[in-house]
Design a protein around this motif. Structure first.
Motif, PDB file in Angstrom:
ATOM      1  N   HIS A 172      65.855   8.104   0.695  1.00 17.91           N
ATOM      2  CA  HIS A 172      64.894   8.997   0.058  1.00 17.91           C
ATOM      3  C   HIS A 172      65.602   9.906  -0.949  1.00 17.91           C
ATOM      4  O   HIS A 172      65.143  10.095  -2.072  1.00 17.91           O
ATOM      5  CB  HIS A 172      64.182   9.829   1.127  1.00 17.91           C
ATOM      6  N   TYR A 208      61.067   0.682   4.267  1.00 16.05           N
ATOM      7  CA  TYR A 208      61.235   2.053   3.806  1.00 16.05           C
ATOM      8  C   TYR A 208      59.888   2.679   3.427  1.00 16.05           C
ATOM      9  O   TYR A 208      59.552   3.775   3.872  1.00 16.05           O
ATOM     10  CB  TYR A 208      62.199   2.070   2.610  1.00 16.05           C
ATOM     11  N   LYS A 209      59.119   1.953   2.658  1.00 16.69           N
ATOM     12  CA  LYS A 209      57.836   2.486   2.195  1.00 16.69           C
ATOM     13  C   LYS A 209      56.924   2.806   3.375  1.00 16.69           C
ATOM     14  O   LYS A 209      56.329   3.876   3.447  1.00 16.69           O
ATOM     15  CB  LYS A 209      57.147   1.447   1.294  1.00 16.69           C
ATOM     16  N   GLU A 210      56.834   1.837   4.265  1.00 13.27           N
ATOM     17  CA  GLU A 210      55.919   1.993   5.386  1.00 13.27           C
ATOM     18  C   GLU A 210      56.339   3.139   6.321  1.00 13.27           C
ATOM     19  O   GLU A 210      55.534   3.964   6.726  1.00 13.27           O
ATOM     20  CB  GLU A 210      55.890   0.688   6.160  1.00 13.27           C
ATOM     21  N   GLN A 211      57.620   3.173   6.623  1.00  9.06           N
ATOM     22  CA  GLN A 211      58.111   4.219   7.517  1.00  9.06           C
ATOM     23  C   GLN A 211      57.991   5.597   6.876  1.00  9.06           C
ATOM     24  O   GLN A 211      57.669   6.585   7.523  1.00  9.06           O
ATOM     25  CB  GLN A 211      59.566   3.960   7.921  1.00  9.06           C
ATOM     26  N   LEU A 212      58.238   5.634   5.576  1.00  4.69           N
ATOM     27  CA  LEU A 212      58.178   6.914   4.889  1.00  4.69           C
ATOM     28  C   LEU A 212      56.762   7.490   4.947  1.00  4.69           C
ATOM     29  O   LEU A 212      56.565   8.695   5.124  1.00  4.69           O
ATOM     30  CB  LEU A 212      58.617   6.734   3.431  1.00  4.69           C
ATOM     31  N   GLU A 213      55.801   6.605   4.833  1.00  3.19           N
ATOM     32  CA  GLU A 213      54.416   7.041   4.894  1.00  3.19           C
ATOM     33  C   GLU A 213      54.113   7.625   6.282  1.00  3.19           C
ATOM     34  O   GLU A 213      53.465   8.665   6.397  1.00  3.19           O
ATOM     35  CB  GLU A 213      53.516   5.839   4.616  1.00  3.19           C
ATOM     36  N   GLU A 214      54.623   6.961   7.300  1.00  7.50           N
ATOM     37  CA  GLU A 214      54.415   7.487   8.651  1.00  7.50           C
ATOM     38  C   GLU A 214      55.077   8.844   8.826  1.00  7.50           C
ATOM     39  O   GLU A 214      54.518   9.761   9.425  1.00  7.50           O
ATOM     40  CB  GLU A 214      54.979   6.522   9.692  1.00  7.50           C
ATOM     41  N   ARG A 215      56.270   8.971   8.278  1.00  6.91           N
ATOM     42  CA  ARG A 215      56.979  10.248   8.392  1.00  6.91           C
ATOM     43  C   ARG A 215      56.181  11.352   7.697  1.00  6.91           C
ATOM     44  O   ARG A 215      56.117  12.476   8.165  1.00  6.91           O
ATOM     45  CB  ARG A 215      58.361  10.170   7.753  1.00  6.91           C
ATOM     46  N   TYR A 216      55.575  10.972   6.586  1.00  6.73           N
ATOM     47  CA  TYR A 216      54.776  11.946   5.863  1.00  6.73           C
ATOM     48  C   TYR A 216      53.568  12.347   6.700  1.00  6.73           C
ATOM     49  O   TYR A 216      53.306  13.528   6.923  1.00  6.73           O
ATOM     50  CB  TYR A 216      54.342  11.367   4.519  1.00  6.73           C
ATOM     51  N   ASN A 217      52.862  11.348   7.201  1.00 10.44           N
ATOM     52  CA  ASN A 217      51.653  11.622   7.975  1.00 10.44           C
ATOM     53  C   ASN A 217      51.922  12.433   9.233  1.00 10.44           C
ATOM     54  O   ASN A 217      51.139  13.276   9.618  1.00 10.44           O
ATOM     55  CB  ASN A 217      50.971  10.313   8.365  1.00 10.44           C
ATOM     56  N   GLU A 240      60.214  -2.614   1.859  1.00 11.43           N
ATOM     57  CA  GLU A 240      58.912  -2.565   2.506  1.00 11.43           C
ATOM     58  C   GLU A 240      58.988  -1.688   3.764  1.00 11.43           C
ATOM     59  O   GLU A 240      58.115  -0.859   4.019  1.00 11.43           O
ATOM     60  CB  GLU A 240      58.494  -4.000   2.861  1.00 11.43           C
TER      61      GLU A 240
END
Ligand code: ADP
Ligand code: ZN
Ligand code: ZN
Length: 816
Positions: A448, A705-714, A703
């Motif tokens: 990130h 990274y993107k998916e996990q990052l979204e979860e971390r954000y949420n 992929e």
């Protein structure tokens, strides 16, 4: 009146003031050590923080016992760095110092000394006092500092002991990591001149009158046709029932050749022996990009797939840096696990390399410390685990943090609970040095940081030599079970591939994330499983010793015949560990050499290195192990990696479980097919549609990274929020619940919904202490400093509550 402020290696936050005379004040400098009295009868070694003439208010100062150094052993940059660590990780400077300095530098009344085994002692060099201590140690195996006081009949004895340590006569007691000197193993091959068929026929004819020698040769051919591996002399001798003399005469005649395979570990002496490799096109490009990136960024992340040749790029950068006279620090997650890499670098840089690790003996560590401090050539490159961060660099130009995603860069306990990767960035900053992080599977945080421009980013997508990334196949063991295609824990697919690989004389690694035979023993009548009396976990069955063991506190008991609760003899096992896989392997593959690598088999001093050696020498066909296998090992002949069960990784209750599973599976897979042939990986799972497994199987870091990052954000986790964990421990459950609730409520007044808990961790009691956690989530816009100060205030009030005085409170900043 003159005073010094001294830092003591204890958890108290303040410095302590002592009085010194005028001469001492002129002589003393920050970073020197002094022996000082503390309390009624204690003696400590303290570090001078500053010299001044302001008497403290409210108490009489004592004077120091002794000055221990002639020049500072700690630099001002180190003190700055350690102050940062103490402040950031919310601990005392004394705790940092205790972690930072080799214990031989910090003698105190509790220290135990004993005779050093490293050196022939030269008694003639001893002063009378030193000799008295030396003599006492001939009669007693160890002495306390207070014993020395009575032997010498004086109070100030620290400097005497210090001298004895410097002379190599005594050492302070602690677990000493012995160096591993491998044996040379002798191998035999046919001389080059006889490899043509013609010459060979001729040779065999000339040997008709020496039947024994002929016999040896025939056996060598036979062995050679059965395996592609090197033939050891013992093996050949045994097979042909020949004497050593027969073998020798064949060698003397030049018909056979002997050769030795040696793998230098930790110990190294001598010149650099290899040329630095010429980088290929992709590596050269990456190398240039790194240099360009460093022109504007202090930190660069090198994201290169496993076996892409990252290490050779590091080597290039190191070469350039040391040519300019600067010091280089190469940090690795765990030294014990990376002896391979050390010997590789030593081949390039010879004696310029020093290895530093908290498991090294005291004297070795003191030596490296002094060499770094004196900017000696032989410590120009330091390879070390996280504690190498504390060395007294004066001219540091470059830091490499290899495998930056590894959790072991973080120290979880005791305090300082620092992350060495992050602290290294601060260290680099203090020295105006550059820092390169490398990984095939970067942590989400670092990636990130790279994506958002805080770090530079350089990518290597191809393996060196254009070896393809291993082919990864997911095997649905639920379905395999239904179709009766499982043999024990092995699917028919895995077995097929294993047979194939073994036929080709190649090697296999099998990964199972648990050690022991099976994690849980359960009674099928009443459902009860035996628990550890000290911890809230089920005991693990270890078949080899027929024991039940706790992996948290070491408690063990003999395996019972019948259920302790209902008495039925219906005990069954659930789940499985490495030991069980090993047992199954032995019956499935009775003729193969099978070995196991996990915490249980690598306890001995050199057992890990021995396993690596054996694997390298191809004396092992199948190695089964835990995540120890994932640590950057480079073997040429492993063509198959099997993951026995991916599900227990994925189901781990932690916000990082998915990221970690991806990293671990990718790293384990990366051990397959590193040279020439494409490797194969089989991952057995009950859940082949899990998104992480899909991403692993197609090698799609982006992929993931993107998916996990979204979860971390949420869910408000790093890198979007900072976290501080507060850990409460007490023998009494009720008390620790009350204490954590009190603390949590005090924090909620300020931080509202950003406090999670109090709640017990998955294992709520360890070694008879109940544990409860609070987690504070800190949004980017909230000041970290103010947050910490608020927590400290709450803690101060908390400490004043008598009822809670037995409750231990630990703060863990960036607790991941
Ligand atoms: P990584 O660190 O990315 O996993 P390594 O640096 O270990 O990769 O490289 C993988 C293998 O390729 C090693 O055996 C290494 O010796 C070899 N290799 C890498 N770069 C070169 C090069 N430029 N020339 C020759 N061999 C290389
Ligand atoms: Zn236990
Ligand atoms: Zn029962």
């Amino acid at each position: 009146m003159y005073f010094i402020d001294v830092i003591l290696p204890i958890p108290l936050k303040q410095t302590f003031t002592y009085s010194v005379n005028k001469d001492e004040a002129a002589f003393l400098k920050p970073g020197m050590r002094v022996a000082i009295p503390f309390g009624k009868s204690k003696v400590y070694t303290g570090i001078v923080f500053q010299v001044h003439d302001l008497p403290p208010v409210g108490y009489e100062t004592k004077s120091i016992d002794h000055i221990l150094d002639e020049t500072p052993i700690i630099t001002s940059q180190q003190l700055n760095h350690w102050e940062w660590i103490a402040k950031y990780y919310m601990c005392s400077l004394g705790e940092v110092i205790k972690a930072a300095l080799p214990s031989a530098f910090l003698l105190e009344s509790e220290t135990i000394i004993k005779l050093s085994s490293e050196k022939e002692s030269d008694e003639s060099s001893l002063t009378d006092e030193e000799f008295l201590v030396f003599e006492a140690l001939q009669h007693q195996s160890s002495l306390h500092i207070n014993d020395v006081r009575s032997i010498l009949d004086k109070k100030n004895v620290v400097s005497v002991i210090q001298k004895l340590i410097e002379k190599g006569i005594v050492t302070v007691e602690e677990t000493v990591y012995e160096q591993y000197t491998p044996k040379l193993k002798r191998y035999i091959k046919l001389s080059q001149q006889y490899t043509s068929e013609e010459n060979l026929r001729e040779l065999l004819e000339t040997l008709t009158r020496a039947p024994k020698q002929r016999d040896v040769l025939m056996n060598l051919f036979m062995l050679n046709s059965q395996t592609k591996k090197p033939i050891s002399s013992t093996e050949l001798q045994k097979k042909s029932e020949a004497s050593a003399a027969t073998l020798k005469s064949l060698i003397d005649k030049g018909i056979l050749e002997e050769y030795f395979i040696q793998h230098d570990r930790v110990e190294f002496s001598g010149e650099a022996s290899s040329e630095i490799k010429t980088l290929n096109e992709a590596q050269t490009k990456a190398y240039e990009e790194i240099k360009i990136s460093f022109a504007e960024k202090d930190v660069v992340l090198l994201h290169g797939v496993t076996s892409s040749g990252k290490t050779e790029i590091y080597v290039r950068l190191i070469e350039k840096m040391i040519a300019s006279g600067k010091q280089v620090l190469y940090m690795l997650p765990e030294i014990a696990l990376t002896t391979q890499l050390i010997s590789r670098l030593q081949k390039y840089f010879g004696e310029k390399i020093s290895v530093y690790h908290s498991k090294f003996s005291v004297n070795e560590r003191v030596e490296v410390w002094k060499n770094v401090l004196a900017e000696k050539a032989k410590a120009q490159i330091v390879i070390g685990a996280r504690s190498s961060l504390f060395l007294p660099f004066k001219n540091l130009g470059f830091i490499i943090v290899d495998e930056e995603h590894e959790p072991s860069f973080k120290q979880y306990s005791p305090s300082p609970r620092y992350n060495a990767r992050d602290s290294a960035i601060v260290l680099a900053n203090l020295h105006n040095a550059k820092l390169l992080m490398g990984s095939a599977t970067p942590s989400l945080e670092s990636y990130h940081n790279a994506k958002t421009g805080k770090f530079g980013l350089v990518t290597l997508k191809k393996r060196f030599g254009n070896v393809m990334m291993p082919e990864i196949e997911l095997v649905d063991i639920k379905e395999k079970g239904r179709k009766k295609q499982m043999t024990g824990h092995f699917s028919d697919r895995l077995l097929e591939e294993m047979y194939e690989v073994l036929r080709n004389g190649e090697q296999i690694i099998l990964f199972q994330n648990r050690r022991g035979f099976s994690p849980v023993v359960e009674c099928t009548t009443c459902g009860v499983s035996p628990q550890c009396p000290n911890c809230d976990v089920s005991l693990t069955f270890h078949q080899h010793k027929n024991q039940l063991r706790c992996h948290y506190c070491g408690y063990n008991m003999a395996m019972m015949q019948s259920c302790i609760a209902c008495g039925s003899e219906t005990l069954d096992t659930k789940g499985f560990g490495t030991e069980q896989i090993e047992t199954e392997l032995k019956s499935l593959f009775p003729n193969q050499k099978i070995a196991r690598m996990d915490q249980d088999t690598t306890k001995g001093k050199h057992s890990y290195s021995k396993l690596i050696d054996a694997l390298e020498n191809e004396e092992i066909d199948i190695l089964v192990g835990t995540q120890m296998l994932a640590k950057g090992l480079d073997f040429r002949n492993i063509s198959l990696v099997g993951v026995m069960n991916a599900d227990n990784l994925l189901n781990f209750p932690d916000f990082r479980a998915h990221e970690r599973s991806f990293q671990l599976l990718q790293q384990v897979s990366g051990r397959a097919g590193r040279t020439k042939k494409r490797g194969k990986v089989l991952i057995q799972t009950y859940n082949p549609y899990h998104q992480i497994l899909k991403q692993v199987s197609v090698n799609d870091y982006e992929e993931m990274y993107k998916e996990q990052l979204e979860e971390r954000y949420n869910y408000k986790y790093p890198p979007f929020y900072k976290t501080i964990k507060i850990i409460f421990k007490d023998k009494n459950l009720n008390r620790v619940q009350k204490a954590s609730t009190w603390f949590g409520q005090a924090l909620e007044m300020q931080f509202k919904e950003n406090i999670l808990g109090p709640e017990p961790p998955p294992i709520g009691r360890i070694k008879n202490k109940y544990i409860i956690n609070l987690l504070i989530k800190i949004p980017k816009k909230q000041s970290l400093d103010k947050t910490k100060r608020y927590i400290e205030n709450v803690q101060r009030s908390f400490n004043a509550i008598k009822e809670f005085s037995s409750v231990r409170v630990n703060l863990d900043v960036d607790n991941y």
